[in-house]
Design a protein around this motif. Structure first.
Motif, short mmCIF file in Angstrom:
data_model
loop_
_atom_site.label_atom_id
_atom_site.label_comp_id
_atom_site.label_asym_id
_atom_site.label_seq_id
_atom_site.Cartn_x
_atom_site.Cartn_y
_atom_site.Cartn_z
N ILE A 84 -19.02 17.35 7.62
CA ILE A 84 -19.34 18.16 6.43
C ILE A 84 -18.81 17.50 5.16
O ILE A 84 -19.51 17.44 4.14
CB ILE A 84 -18.75 19.58 6.57
CG1 ILE A 84 -19.39 20.32 7.75
CG2 ILE A 84 -18.94 20.38 5.29
CD1 ILE A 84 -20.89 20.48 7.63
N THR B 280 -15.45 13.82 -5.23
CA THR B 280 -16.33 14.88 -4.76
C THR B 280 -15.97 16.22 -5.39
O THR B 280 -16.85 17.00 -5.77
CB THR B 280 -16.26 15.00 -3.23
OG1 THR B 280 -16.54 13.72 -2.65
CG2 THR B 280 -17.27 16.01 -2.70
N ARG B 281 -14.69 16.48 -5.51
CA ARG B 281 -14.24 17.78 -6.04
C ARG B 281 -14.61 17.96 -7.51
O ARG B 281 -14.80 19.08 -7.97
CB ARG B 281 -12.72 17.91 -5.87
CG ARG B 281 -12.20 19.33 -6.03
CD ARG B 281 -10.75 19.44 -5.61
NE ARG B 281 -10.29 20.81 -5.69
CZ ARG B 281 -9.87 21.40 -6.80
NH1 ARG B 281 -9.82 20.71 -7.93
NH2 ARG B 281 -9.48 22.67 -6.80
N ASP C 228 -18.23 18.93 -6.82
CA ASP C 228 -18.36 20.05 -5.88
C ASP C 228 -16.99 20.71 -5.74
O ASP C 228 -16.19 20.34 -4.89
CB ASP C 228 -18.85 19.51 -4.53
CG ASP C 228 -19.10 20.62 -3.51
OD1 ASP C 228 -18.89 21.80 -3.83
OD2 ASP C 228 -19.50 20.29 -2.38
N ARG D 75 -21.04 14.51 4.22
CA ARG D 75 -22.33 14.89 3.64
C ARG D 75 -22.18 15.37 2.19
O ARG D 75 -22.98 15.01 1.32
CB ARG D 75 -22.97 15.98 4.48
CG ARG D 75 -23.50 15.48 5.83
CD ARG D 75 -24.12 16.59 6.63
NE ARG D 75 -24.67 16.11 7.90
CZ ARG D 75 -25.19 16.89 8.83
NH1 ARG D 75 -25.24 18.21 8.61
NH2 ARG D 75 -25.68 16.38 9.94
N ARG D 76 -21.15 16.17 1.94
CA ARG D 76 -20.96 16.69 0.59
C ARG D 76 -20.51 15.57 -0.36
O ARG D 76 -20.88 15.55 -1.54
CB ARG D 76 -19.96 17.85 0.60
CG ARG D 76 -20.46 19.05 1.39
CD ARG D 76 -19.50 20.22 1.34
NE ARG D 76 -19.62 20.99 0.12
CZ ARG D 76 -20.32 22.12 -0.01
NH1 ARG D 76 -20.98 22.59 1.03
NH2 ARG D 76 -20.37 22.78 -1.14
N TYR E 101 -12.26 12.29 -2.06
CA TYR E 101 -12.13 13.75 -2.19
C TYR E 101 -12.05 14.15 -3.67
O TYR E 101 -12.68 15.12 -4.09
CB TYR E 101 -10.89 14.24 -1.45
CG TYR E 101 -10.61 15.71 -1.66
CD1 TYR E 101 -11.35 16.67 -0.97
CD2 TYR E 101 -9.63 16.13 -2.55
CE1 TYR E 101 -11.11 18.02 -1.18
CE2 TYR E 101 -9.39 17.48 -2.75
CZ TYR E 101 -10.13 18.42 -2.07
OH TYR E 101 -9.89 19.75 -2.27
N VAL F 8 -14.82 24.76 1.76
CA VAL F 8 -15.89 24.70 2.76
C VAL F 8 -15.43 23.89 3.98
O VAL F 8 -15.62 24.31 5.13
CB VAL F 8 -17.16 24.07 2.16
CG1 VAL F 8 -18.20 23.80 3.25
CG2 VAL F 8 -17.74 24.97 1.09
N LYS G 85 -16.02 23.42 -4.53
CA LYS G 85 -15.76 24.21 -3.32
C LYS G 85 -15.64 23.35 -2.06
O LYS G 85 -15.54 23.88 -0.96
CB LYS G 85 -16.89 25.23 -3.12
CG LYS G 85 -16.98 26.27 -4.22
CD LYS G 85 -18.09 27.26 -3.94
CE LYS G 85 -18.18 28.33 -5.03
NZ LYS G 85 -19.27 29.29 -4.78
N VAL G 86 -15.63 22.04 -2.22
CA VAL G 86 -15.63 21.17 -1.04
C VAL G 86 -14.42 21.41 -0.15
O VAL G 86 -14.53 21.44 1.09
CB VAL G 86 -15.72 19.68 -1.46
CG1 VAL G 86 -14.52 19.26 -2.30
CG2 VAL G 86 -15.83 18.80 -0.22
N ARG H 228 -23.62 13.60 -1.18
CA ARG H 228 -24.44 14.35 -2.13
C ARG H 228 -23.86 14.28 -3.54
O ARG H 228 -24.58 14.12 -4.51
CB ARG H 228 -24.52 15.81 -1.68
CG ARG H 228 -25.52 16.65 -2.48
CD ARG H 228 -25.43 18.11 -2.06
NE ARG H 228 -25.57 18.25 -0.61
CZ ARG H 228 -25.27 19.36 0.04
NH1 ARG H 228 -24.79 20.41 -0.63
NH2 ARG H 228 -25.44 19.43 1.34
N ALA H 229 -22.54 14.34 -3.64
CA ALA H 229 -21.89 14.26 -4.94
C ALA H 229 -22.07 12.87 -5.55
O ALA H 229 -22.30 12.73 -6.76
CB ALA H 229 -20.40 14.58 -4.80
#
Length: 229
Positions: A73, A23-24, A27, A76-77, A20, A33, A29-30, A80-81
């Motif tokens: 979700i 990713t943050r 991203d 996936r994010r 997390y 979202v 807004k993870v 992508r990150a």
């Protein structure tokens, strides 16, 4: 047994927390979202439950589906990150191939030049896949040399080329795994093992020079003592 489960849970939670955080950074807004997806999913199912006069059952179902939707979700994010951070780094394709899954035998950096153009090899039921990353014009020579070397020990086995990149005829890093998985399976498991053993007998760059797994740091230079192509 209970101690083992207790010791594994903190490890999983820590891994999720680290994922997390990573990713943050890419991203921001993870969190919002993922939370929104969970709340909306649960809210919709709970509302339907009140309409049909079964709020408890639909509430439980909504909770489970909300948790599942949030996990999908977030996954996936996070993926992508991760790809966003690896793209453009030498050796990124090796990190993707190492996680391709069962049925494939991966050998990173079977060929490399001084410009850090590199070829990785994957052997599976689809045959041999040479995954190249670097300058498209330079990797053509590396691919040709690698095929010529393999031809000495491997006959009648499909050989596929994958050049990683965003240009015409290239495969984006995030689609490398999908591309390999979609290749038609034409070899039985016993032949895959035999082919892999023959290729390993040829030797590769990894047996002569230590190459770190995953993306290599930018600016890294090849030592003169390494075998070059």
């Amino acid at each position: 047994m209970a101690r083992k489960e207790t010791s594994e849970n903190p490890g999983r939670l820590k891994q999720i927390a680290l994922t997390y955080q990573m990713t943050r950074r890419v991203d921001s807004k993870v969190g919002l979202v993922v939370a929104a997806v969970g709340i909306v999913t649960f809210g919709v199912l709970l509302a339907i439950g009140f309409l049909i006069e079964h709020p408890v059952y639909l509430g439980i179902l909504g909770f489970l589906l909300a948790f599942l939707a949030m996990a999908i979700i977030f996954g996936r994010r996070a993926e992508r990150a991760a790809f966003g951070q690896m793209e453009g780094q030498p050796g990124a394709a090796a990190a993707v191939l190492e996680n391709i899954g069962r049925g494939w035998s991966v050998t990173p950096a079977v060929a490399m030049n001084r410009s850090q153009d590199v070829i990785h090899r994957a052997v599976g039921k689809a045959g041999i896949v040479l995954v190249a990353e670097g300058n498209p014009n330079r990797v053509k020579g590396l691919l040709a040399a690698e095929k010529k070397k393999m031809a000495r020990v491997v006959v009648d086995v499909p050989v596929h080329d994958v050049v990683v990149g965003d240009g015409e005829g290239q495969v984006p890093l995030k689609r490398v795994r999908t591309t390999l998985m979609k290749l038609p399976k034409v070899l039985p498991g016993s032949q895959v093992t035999a082919v892999n053993d023959r290729l390993r007998a040829l030797g590769d760059l990894m047996s002569n020079m230590p190459v770190p797994k995953g993306p290599m740091p930018k600016g890294m230079r090849m030592p003169r003592g390494g075998r070059m192509r």
